[in-house]
Design a protein around this motif. Structure first.
Motif, PDB file in Angstrom:
ATOM      1  N   ASP A  55       3.502   9.652  -1.140  1.00 16.89           N
ATOM      2  CA  ASP A  55       3.938   9.161  -2.449  1.00 16.89           C
ATOM      3  C   ASP A  55       2.788   9.211  -3.456  1.00 16.89           C
ATOM      4  N   VAL A  56       1.586   8.853  -3.031  1.00 16.91           N
ATOM      5  CA  VAL A  56       0.428   8.901  -3.916  1.00 16.91           C
ATOM      6  C   VAL A  56       0.182  10.339  -4.383  1.00 16.91           C
ATOM      7  N   THR A  57       0.289  11.277  -3.476  1.00 16.69           N
ATOM      8  CA  THR A  57       0.080  12.688  -3.823  1.00 16.69           C
ATOM      9  C   THR A  57       1.144  13.165  -4.802  1.00 16.69           C
ATOM     10  N   THR A  66       0.852  -1.172   0.000  1.00 17.99           N
ATOM     11  CA  THR A  66       0.000   0.000   0.000  1.00 17.99           C
ATOM     12  C   THR A  66       0.892   1.226   0.000  1.00 17.99           C
ATOM     13  N   PRO A  67       0.799   2.058  -1.050  1.00 17.34           N
ATOM     14  CA  PRO A  67       1.677   3.216  -1.134  1.00 17.34           C
ATOM     15  C   PRO A  67       1.419   4.215  -0.016  1.00 17.34           C
ATOM     16  N   TYR A  91       0.180   3.232  -7.956  1.00 16.60           N
ATOM     17  CA  TYR A  91      -0.534   4.164  -7.096  1.00 16.60           C
ATOM     18  C   TYR A  91      -2.021   4.259  -7.420  1.00 16.60           C
ATOM     19  N   THR A 109       0.738   7.702   1.602  1.00  9.85           N
ATOM     20  CA  THR A 109      -0.113   8.792   1.109  1.00  9.85           C
ATOM     21  C   THR A 109       0.701   9.882   0.423  1.00  9.85           C
ATOM     22  N   ARG A 114       0.446  11.511  -8.184  1.00  6.39           N
ATOM     23  CA  ARG A 114      -0.719  12.119  -8.832  1.00  6.39           C
ATOM     24  C   ARG A 114      -0.343  13.479  -9.438  1.00  6.39           C
ATOM     25  N   LEU A 143      -3.662   5.285 -10.216  1.00  3.24           N
ATOM     26  CA  LEU A 143      -3.998   6.585 -10.790  1.00  3.24           C
ATOM     27  C   LEU A 143      -4.508   6.467 -12.217  1.00  3.24           C
TER      28      LEU A 143
END
Length: 158
Positions: free
Chosen positions: A28-30, A23-24, A138, A26, A33, A140
């Motif tokens: 890193d996800v931002t 689970t990435p 991620y 948060t 994105r 996306l």
């Protein structure tokens, strides 16, 4: 293009963590994105080469390198985002070395056009793979224009 479409049609991605759920983070996800959103606006990655002049391409790729460096500074190097960003930044640097070179300006127009086309193909191949890996890692979505450079597998309908 939605993340699930990319995942189901992408070829060549493997998880280095052998079956462990990842689970990435948060942050890193931002960062991922934001990077994808910025790359969606980089026409150099998907527009026909006839529509882009070589100087525009160099300027755009230099800006892209800056975005990639910024993303790399916000994530760990061993994450999917860190690895994909590093590969794309290397490819971008190579593109600028060739197309931004003073020797490039000395070439005749037909040769310039050929070299620019060849280097755009190389850059787009690396970018397509990096974008797919980031999208899959991620979860996306990617706008269709940018998704057009992702190396999807062909469906066999026998």
């Amino acid at each position: 293009m939605q993340f699930k479409e990319i995942l189901s049609n992408f070829t060549g991605f493997s998880c280095p963590i052998f079956g462990i759920q990842w689970t990435p983070v948060t942050a890193d996800v931002t960062v991922a994105r934001n990077l994808i959103r910025e790359l969606e606006d980089k026409r150099v990655l998907y527009r026909p080469e006839e529509m882009e002049g070589h100087q525009y391409c160099v300027t755009s790729v230099e800006r892209m390198r800056s975005l990639l460096t910024d993303a790399m500074q916000k994530t760990r190097p061993n994450t999917p985002l860190g690895k994909a960003s590093a590969r794309l930044r290397r490819a971008s640097r190579h593109f600028c070395d060739i197309i931004g070179s003073p020797r490039f300006d000395e070439l005749s127009h037909p040769i310039k056009k050929s070299v620019l086309g060849r280097e755009l193909v190389k850059l787009r191949e690396v970018a397509g793979l990096a974008i797919a890996e980031i999208s899959i890692a991620y979860g996306l979505d990617v706008e269709d224009e940018l998704a057009s450079i992702i190396p999807f597998k062909m469906q066999n309908h026998n």
